[in-house]
Every structure is written in structure tokens, then in C-alpha cells.
Design a protein around this motif. Structure first.
Motif, PDB file in Angstrom:
ATOM      1  N   GLN A  11       5.869  36.335  57.298  1.00 53.52           N
ATOM      2  CA  GLN A  11       5.010  37.083  58.687  1.00 53.52           C
ATOM      3  C   GLN A  11       4.589  35.643  59.218  1.00 53.52           C
ATOM      4  O   GLN A  11       5.442  35.312  60.712  1.00 53.52           O
ATOM      5  CB  GLN A  11       4.008  37.404  58.964  1.00 53.52           C
ATOM      6  CG  GLN A  11       3.197  37.646  59.643  1.00 53.52           C
ATOM      7  CD  GLN A  11       1.940  38.036  59.579  1.00 53.52           C
ATOM      8  OE1 GLN A  11       1.581  37.941  58.518  1.00 53.52           O
ATOM      9  NE2 GLN A  11       1.068  39.170  60.460  1.00 53.52           N
ATOM     10  N   ILE A  12       4.917  33.996  58.674  1.00 61.46           N
ATOM     11  CA  ILE A  12       4.142  33.404  59.555  1.00 61.46           C
ATOM     12  C   ILE A  12       5.678  32.450  59.965  1.00 61.46           C
ATOM     13  O   ILE A  12       5.917  32.301  61.241  1.00 61.46           O
ATOM     14  CB  ILE A  12       3.587  32.406  59.009  1.00 61.46           C
ATOM     15  CG1 ILE A  12       1.782  32.910  58.496  1.00 61.46           C
ATOM     16  CG2 ILE A  12       3.334  31.265  59.299  1.00 61.46           C
ATOM     17  CD1 ILE A  12       1.439  32.368  57.693  1.00 61.46           C
ATOM     18  N   LEU A  13       6.790  32.611  59.280  1.00 57.21           N
ATOM     19  CA  LEU A  13       7.994  32.000  59.470  1.00 57.21           C
ATOM     20  C   LEU A  13       8.472  32.394  60.080  1.00 57.21           C
ATOM     21  O   LEU A  13       9.651  31.851  61.496  1.00 57.21           O
ATOM     22  CB  LEU A  13       8.712  31.178  57.846  1.00 57.21           C
ATOM     23  CG  LEU A  13       7.922  30.368  56.908  1.00 57.21           C
ATOM     24  CD1 LEU A  13       8.549  29.813  55.836  1.00 57.21           C
ATOM     25  CD2 LEU A  13       7.713  29.361  58.077  1.00 57.21           C
ATOM     26  N   THR A  14       8.944  33.533  59.642  1.00 52.09           N
ATOM     27  CA  THR A  14       9.873  34.895  60.525  1.00 52.09           C
ATOM     28  C   THR A  14       8.951  34.540  62.906  1.00 52.09           C
ATOM     29  O   THR A  14       9.821  33.998  63.451  1.00 52.09           O
ATOM     30  CB  THR A  14      10.114  36.093  60.841  1.00 52.09           C
ATOM     31  OG1 THR A  14      10.578  36.180  59.053  1.00 52.09           O
ATOM     32  CG2 THR A  14      10.697  37.163  61.619  1.00 52.09           C
ATOM     33  N   ALA A  15       7.914  34.358  62.964  1.00 52.91           N
ATOM     34  CA  ALA A  15       7.259  34.669  64.121  1.00 52.91           C
ATOM     35  C   ALA A  15       7.699  33.393  64.754  1.00 52.91           C
ATOM     36  O   ALA A  15       7.962  33.214  65.880  1.00 52.91           O
ATOM     37  CB  ALA A  15       5.562  35.295  63.626  1.00 52.91           C
TER      38      ALA A  15
END
Length: 295
Positions: A11-15
Motif C-alpha cells: 500500500q505504502i510503496l505503490t502509493a
């Protein structure tokens, strides 16, 4: 825990539009960790799993993960989310600026018992003095450039101390602070005795400080022996020789204890040398999953 960590990192890296891969290493755990890794790999094609044939220790697990990773930079972190994944973004941006080793430095240690905090503080003081690197707030949470990773993997020794070696290899280094988060699941396996054992092992692996202690203790006993000899001779020639064997017995016990401690320290070093000479691999991988690998 595995699936929660995988989903959070994704979630964090994709965002942030940061391409990534996740390598989970199962260090011989006897619970359902491997099954959780398999599920995470099935749900996320960016997840790879490695399973050791037995427990080889966390240092071996970190090196195995780095060896399996293929990115231009690699981060090492715990999967219990005590190392906040949000900090990965800050580390990555610093890497983009040209830094090659980004150290995660603890701002706070989270909730710990008083005994554990005191023992951890003593542990890091001993370690810092022995390896001559400030380890008081050090952690295994780091991001390394590919060149730094290759430098680490090229080191031939089997017994390693990851936290100290990442400083020893050099490269352009900076640090980021983070707050240790509460564990999302489970309890820490690190007891006071585990910290002591970990400290002794890594002092021996990375430093000759313990051997220097043997020399120091020998010098102290030698000086004490000279002073006692002078005192004994002075009393003898003055006609006031000490009667009884109390002093002699105490000296024998003290020197005998120091000799045994010294032999134990030297024996520990010889044991580590023996392990290195055998040249056995740091770890053995029994299974892999993810990225098209066949188990």
C-alpha cells in the motif's frame, strides 16, 4: 503477520510509485509462518519466500534475503511492523539523492520492561566499546545500495555482525530516525539472557576486546603479586611474618579463577576460528516460492 506486513508495504510503496519486491525469510520457525508466506506469495506476485532447512540465526536470514533480492537498493526490516514501513519512503528518497547506506536509528524503543531496558542499555554499552561503533540506537532496519549489498555478500566470514559490518564497509552513509512500533502480533523472543549471549557472540565476532581483557587481567594480577611480594618480604625481614594460609588461599583462588576465565575466552575465540576454518555455508535453503520459482 506476514500478510499484514505484505499488504502494508504494498500500500505504502505503490502509493509512492516505488517499484518493489518483498523477500520473506523463514528462519526455521516451527509455526505456520511458511504457510503464511505461501499465501502472501499467491496474493502478491512481488513476494518471494525462502525457507531455511533449520534455524541459522537472524544474521544468516538477513544475508539470505539480500542475496535473493535483485533491486538496485535493498532494505532490511522486521516483518512484525516494529520497523515502520513509512520510513522506507524516506530512506528511498535519500538513496535517490546518492546515499548508499541509510541507517535506521531508533528515536524511541517502544514499550519495554524496566529490566529489559536496563539489560539492553548495558548490552549496547558493552557492544559500543568493544566494536568502537556507537550502537546505542542502532538497528537492523537499513537500506543499502546494490554496491553496498555486494560488498557485504562478498565478505568471506561465516560469523557476522550485520549492524557493525554495515558501518565497517563504509560508503556514503546517512541516517533516519524512527519510533519503534508496537508488535502487531506475538511476543518478542529476546530475553535478558538472549541479549547477553548475543553481546558475547558479536563482541567475539567483530572485536578482539575480550582477548585484550585477558591481557589486562593478567597485568593487574601481576602488579598485585608484586605488591604482595614486597609486603611479605618487608614483614619477613622486620620479624613480623604473616602466619597462616588465608592470604595464600585467596591468591590461589583469585588467580585460578582468572586463569579459567581467560582460558574460556580464548577457547571461545578458538571455537569461532574452528567454525570459520570448516567453511560451511552460512545457511541452507530448503524451499523457495514466488516469482515463478519451483519448490
Amino acid at each position: 503477520m506476514i500478510q499484514k506486513a505484505s499488504a502494508r508495504i504494498d500500500q505504502i510503496l505503490t502509493a509512492e510509485k516505488i517499484p518493489y519486491e518483498i523477500v520473506f525469510v523463514n528462519d526455521g520457525s516451527k509455526d505456520n509462518t511458511w504457510e503464511e508466506i505461501e499465501k502472501a506469495a499467491q496474493e502478491n506476485p512481488n513476494v518471494t519466500g525462502i525457507r531455511f532447512s533449520r534455524n541459522f540465526g537472524k544474521e544468516a536470514a538477513m544475508l539470505a534475503g539480500l542475496a535473493e533480492a535483485s533491486g538496485d537498493c535493498c532494505a532490511v526490516m522486521d516483518c512484525d511492523l516494529q520497523h515502520p514501513p513509512e520510513t522506507l519512503v524516506e530512506m528511498y528518497r535519500l538513496w535517490e539523492q546518492g546515499y548508499e547506506v541509510i541507517e535506521g536509528v531508533k528515536r524511541t524503543r517502544g514499550k519495554e520492561s524496566t529490566l529489559h531496558r536496563l539489560s539492553a542499555g548495558l548490552f549496547y554499552k558493552m557492544l559500543s566499546k568493544a566494536v568502537k561503533i556507537d550502537m546505542s540506537r542502532a538497528s537492523d532496519f537499513k537500506l543499502l545500495d546494490r554496491r553496498a549489498v555486494e560488498a557485504l555478500l562478498s565478505l568471506p566470514e561465516r560469523n557476522i555482525f550485520f549492524r557493525a559490518l554495515t558501518s565497517w564497509i563504509g560508503f556514503k552513509t546517512t541516517s533516519v530516525e524512527f519510533d519503534v512500533q508496537e508488535r502487531t502480533e506475538g511476543e518478542s523472543k529476546w530475553s535478558t539472557w538472549s541479549l547477553i549471549e548475543y553481546a558475547v557472540k558479536n563482541i567475539v565476532v567483530f572485536s578482539t576486546a575480550a582477548l585484550q581483557f585477558v591481557t589486562f587481567a593478567g597485568v593487574v594480577v601481576f602488579i598485585a603479586a608484586i605488591l604482595l611480594a614486597i609486603q611479605t618480604l618487608a614483614r619477613y625481614f622486620s620479624g613480623h611474618a604473616v602466619e597462616g594460609f588465608t592470604t595464600v588461599i585467596l591468591l590461589i583462588l583469585m588467580i585460578g579463577s582468572l586463569v579459567m576465565i581467560s582460558l574460556g575466552i580464548i577457547g571461545y575465540y578458538i571455537g569461532k576460528i574452528y567454525e570459520e576454518v570448516k567453511g560451511r555455508p552460512r545457511y541452507i535453503i530448503s524451499r523457495k516460492i514466488g516469482r515463478g520459482t519451483r519448490e
